[in-house]
Design an enzyme around this catalytic site. Structure first.
Site, short mmCIF file in Angstrom:
data_model
loop_
_atom_site.label_atom_id
_atom_site.label_comp_id
_atom_site.label_asym_id
_atom_site.label_seq_id
_atom_site.Cartn_x
_atom_site.Cartn_y
_atom_site.Cartn_z
N LEU A 18 4.41 3.13 -7.72
CA LEU A 18 3.15 3.60 -7.16
C LEU A 18 3.22 3.72 -5.64
CD1 LEU A 18 0.63 1.52 -9.30
CD2 LEU A 18 1.16 3.94 -9.52
N GLY A 19 3.96 2.86 -5.00
CA GLY A 19 4.03 2.90 -3.54
C GLY A 19 4.87 1.75 -3.01
N ARG A 20 5.16 1.84 -1.72
CA ARG A 20 5.98 0.81 -1.07
C ARG A 20 5.37 0.50 0.28
NH1 ARG A 20 11.58 -0.92 -0.98
NH2 ARG A 20 12.22 -1.52 1.12
N GLY A 21 5.29 -0.78 0.62
CA GLY A 21 4.76 -1.20 1.90
C GLY A 21 5.66 -2.23 2.54
N VAL A 26 5.03 -1.63 -5.11
CA VAL A 26 4.06 -1.73 -6.20
C VAL A 26 4.47 -0.76 -7.30
CG1 VAL A 26 1.64 -1.53 -6.86
CG2 VAL A 26 2.24 -2.35 -4.57
N LYS A 41 3.45 -6.02 -8.27
CA LYS A 41 3.99 -5.95 -6.92
C LYS A 41 5.23 -6.81 -6.81
CE LYS A 41 2.68 -6.11 -2.07
NZ LYS A 41 1.56 -6.19 -1.12
N ASP A 139 -5.26 -7.39 7.39
CA ASP A 139 -4.59 -6.09 7.37
C ASP A 139 -5.51 -5.03 6.77
OD1 ASP A 139 -2.53 -4.36 7.98
OD2 ASP A 139 -1.47 -4.68 6.09
#
Length: 537
Positions: A18-21, A26, A41, A139
Site C-alpha cells: 500500500l505504501g512506504r514511509g 504498509v 505494517k 507527525d
C-alpha cells in the site's frame, strides 16, 4: 522485506504493498483466521544501530503501540494486533477503503475551506482523545490523514513516532523524526513538546489543505527550518473564515497557542458563520502576541513573531535544530519532506484553466448598432469575438473523429482501440485514454466503484485504490485513482487518474496512466485533458 503471497505470523497473507514511509512499509493483507482485509505494517530496522539498540527500539515500538491501542476514538486508526515475525515487530491495523488527504490534494487540488474545516474538526476530536490518554502524535500531516470513501470518515493514522507520557522517546540516537514542514518550532529547537505541538501541526495542515502546500514549503531542509523558526508566516488568503483559527494555532509561543477546546470552539463558529465579503487590506495593528498585516507582495495575511523569544535566541535554536537533523542524517530529513515516501509524490496542484470557461463566440446583441438620431459621437468599433483559447506551450488541441476535442502533449500519437481511444507518448510511458459510452443509469460513481473492486484482478499489485464523489464543470462525477505494478514492459509501478461523468446523454471516461515516479507530470496531463475535453456530438 515481505513479498506478495507471504504469510506473516501464520495468519496474515500479504496481497500487495500500500505504501512506504520512514518508519516502515504498509501492506494490504488478509486475516486468514477471521477472513477480513487488514493493513500490516512492517517496521524498518536502522542498520546503523547496534543489535542491542535495535532490540531496545523494537521493544519501545511494541510498548508504545500497545499504549496507543488503548485510545478508543472513531477518528483514530484501530490497531488490531502486534506480532513478531522474522525477529521484528509487525503492526496489524484497520484497513481504510479510501485515500490519504495528501493523495486527494494531489489528485483534486486544494480543498474548499468548508471541507478543510470538516476534516480539521474531526482531527481535533482524535487529538483530544489521544492527548487525554497521554499520547502525542508528533507527525500530523496530510499523508497521515485517511479519508474513507463511502462515509467521508476522517481517520488519523501512523502513530509510529508517537510519544507516550512517562515513557522514553522512540528515537534516542539524536536523530530528528518527523516532517519538518509540519513540525512545531519548539520541537525544532530541541525544547520539550506537548499537546500544543500537535495543534501547531494541525494549523499547518489546515493551511496546506486550502492552499495546496504548507506555508513553510521551501526548496531545502535548511530553508524549511529557517521558515518554521524565524520567517514571517504568510497565511493563504483562501483560508477565508478559517483564517482566525489558523492564526491561533500558529503562534510560535506554545503558551499563546489555541488549545484543543478553544480551537474547536473557533472552528465551529467559523463553519457556522456566513461567508463574508472580501475584506479590505488590514491596517497593521501590533498586539501582545500576533501582528496581522498585509503582505507587501501578495496581500497575504502574515504572522510576525513578537513572542518573548529574542531573535538571537531563535537563531541559536535554529542552529540547534539543524544540528539535530545532521545527527540523524540529512537524507532522512530530506525524504521526510515528501508526503508518502517512494509510493507518493506531492503532485502538481490543479491547474487553473479558467480560459476554458470563456465563450468561444460573442454573446448575442453585443455588436453596436450605430449612433442614435441626433448623436454626433463617433461610432464605436465593432466588438471583436473572444479568441479561442490556445493550449499551453508544449500541448496541442486535437479534434478526434470519435466525437470529442481535448488538449494533449506535443508528440503524443493517436491509437484507436475501440471502444476506446488512446494518445501515447514515446514507448507508451504516458497514456491518455478516452472512452465515450452509454449513459450510466446508476451514475458514474457506481460504475467506478465496480471497477475499483475488480482492481486487484485486473491490475497486478493494485493498491491505494479509491473512488471519490466529485464534480466536473458542475456535473456529478467520480474520480478513481490507484497505483499498480505495471506490465512487464512498463519498467516499474504506475499511477492512474480516471474521471467519469454524464454529459449530453452519454458517460465520458477520461484517464491518464503514468510512471509512479513521474506522477506529477501525469497529473498535469490529466488536469489539462479534463479542462479541455469537449464532446462534439
Amino acid at each position: 522485506m515481505a513479498s506478495t503471497g507471504e504469510l506473516v505470523a501464520g495468519r496474515y497473507r500479504i496481497e500487495g504493498r500500500l505504501g512506504r514511509g520512514g518508519m516502515g512499509t504498509v501492506w494490504r493483507a488478509r486475516d486468514e483466521l477471521l477472513g477480513r482485509a487488514v493493513a500490516v505494517k512492517e517496521l524498518h530496522v536502522d542498520d546503523a544501530l547496534t543489535p542491542e539498540d535495535a532490540q531496545r527500539q523494537q521493544e519501545r515500538t511494541l510498548h508504545e503501540a500497545r499504549s496507543v491501542a488503548q485510545v478508543k476514538h472513531p477518528g483514530i486508526l484501530v490497531l488490531h494486533d502486534v506480532v513478531r515475525y522474522e525477529e521484528r515487530p509487525w503492526l496489524v491495523m484497520e484497513l481504510i477503503d479510501g485515500w490519504s488527504l495528501a493523495d486527494r490534494m494531489a489528485a483534486e487540488g486544494p480543498l474548499p475551506p468548508a471541507e478543510a474545516g470538516r476534516i480539521a474538526l474531526a482531527l481535533l476530536g482524535a487529538l483530544r482523545a489521544a492527548h487525554t490518554a497521554g499520547v502525542l502524535h508528533r507527525d500530523l500531516k496530510p499523508a497521515n490523514v485517511l479519508l474513507e470513501a463511502e462515509t467521508g470518515r476522517v481517520v488519523l493514522s501512523d502513530f509510529g513516532i508517537a510519544q507516550v507520557a512517562g515513557q522514553t522517546r522512540l528515537t534516542q540516537t539524536g536523530a530528528f523524526v518527523g516532517s519538518p514542514e509540519y513540525t512545531a518550532p519548539e520541537r525544532m529547537s530541541g525544547e520539550r513538546s506537548g499537546p500544543a505541538s500537535d495543534l501547531w501541526s494541525l494549523g499547518v495542515l489546515l493551511c496546506a489543505a486550502v492552499a495546496g502546500e504548507s506555508p513553510f514549503h521551501r526548496d531545502s531542509v535548511a530553508q524549511v527550518l529557517h521558515a518554521v523558526v524565524l520567517d514571517d508566516i504568510n497565511l493563504p488568503t483562501t483560508l477565508g473564515p478559517l483564517l482566525p483559527l489558523a492564526q491561533g494555532l500558529l503562534h510560535r509561543d506554545p503558551a499563546q497557542r489555541l488549545t484543543t477546546t478553544t480551537a474547536e470552539q473557533a472552528l465551529r463558529a467559523a463553519l457556522n458563520a456566513p461567508v463574508p465579503a472580501p475584506p479590505a487590506p488590514p491596517t497593521p495593528q501590533p498586539t501582545s502576541a500576533v501582528d496581522t498585516v498585509g503582505h507587501p507582495d501578495a496581500g497575504q495575511p502574515t504572522l510576525r513573531n513578537p513572542t518573548p523569544r529574542s531573535r538571537s535566541r531563535t537563531a541559536i535554536a535554529l542552529g540547534t535544530a539543524a544540528a539535530v537533523l545532521a545527527t540523524g542524517g540529512m537524507a532522512t530529513a530530506a525524504w521526510l519532506l515528501t508526503s508518502n515516501g517512494d509510493d507518493s509524490g506531492k503532485g502538481d496542484r490543479r491547474t487553473d484553466e479558467a480560459a476554458d470557461e470563456k465563450p468561444l463566440t460573442p454573446p448575442e446583441n453585443t455588436t453596436p448598432t450605430g449612433p442614435a438620431a441626433g448623436d454626433d459621437s463617433p461610432t464605436p468599433p465593432p466588438t471583436k469575438p473572444t479568441p479561442k483559447p490556445k493550449p499551453p506551450a508544449g500541448y496541442r488541441t486535437v479534434n478526434d473523429p470519435a466525437g470529442f476535442t481535448l488538449t494533449v502533449p506535443d508528440g503524443f500519437t493517436r491509437s484507436p482501440e475501440p471502444p476506446r481511444v488512446y494518445y501515447y507518448s514515446a514507448a507508451k510511458r504516458f497514456r491518455i485514454g478516452v472512452h465515450p459510452q452509454p449513459k450510466a443509469p446508476d451514475g458514474p460513481y457506481t460504475v467506478m466503484r465496480k471497477a475499483h473492486l475488480k482492481g486487484p484482478s485486473n491490475y497486478p499489485g493494485y493498491r491505494t485504490g479509491s473512488v471519490t464523489r466529485t464534480t466536473h464543470k458542475g456535473r456529478p462525477a467520480a474520480l478513481w485513482t490507484f497505483t499498480w505494478n505495471g506490465a512487464a514492459a512498463d519498467d516499474g509501478p504506475r499511477v492512474t487518474y480516471d474521471l467519469s461523468w454524464n454529459e449530453n446523454g452519454r458517460m465520458h471516461d477520461v484517464w491518464v496512466s503514468a510512471p509512479a515516479q513521474n506522477r506529477a507530470l501525469g497529473k498535469q496531463h490529466f488536469d489539462r485533458a479534463l479542462a479541455s475535453f469537449k464532446p462534439t456530438h
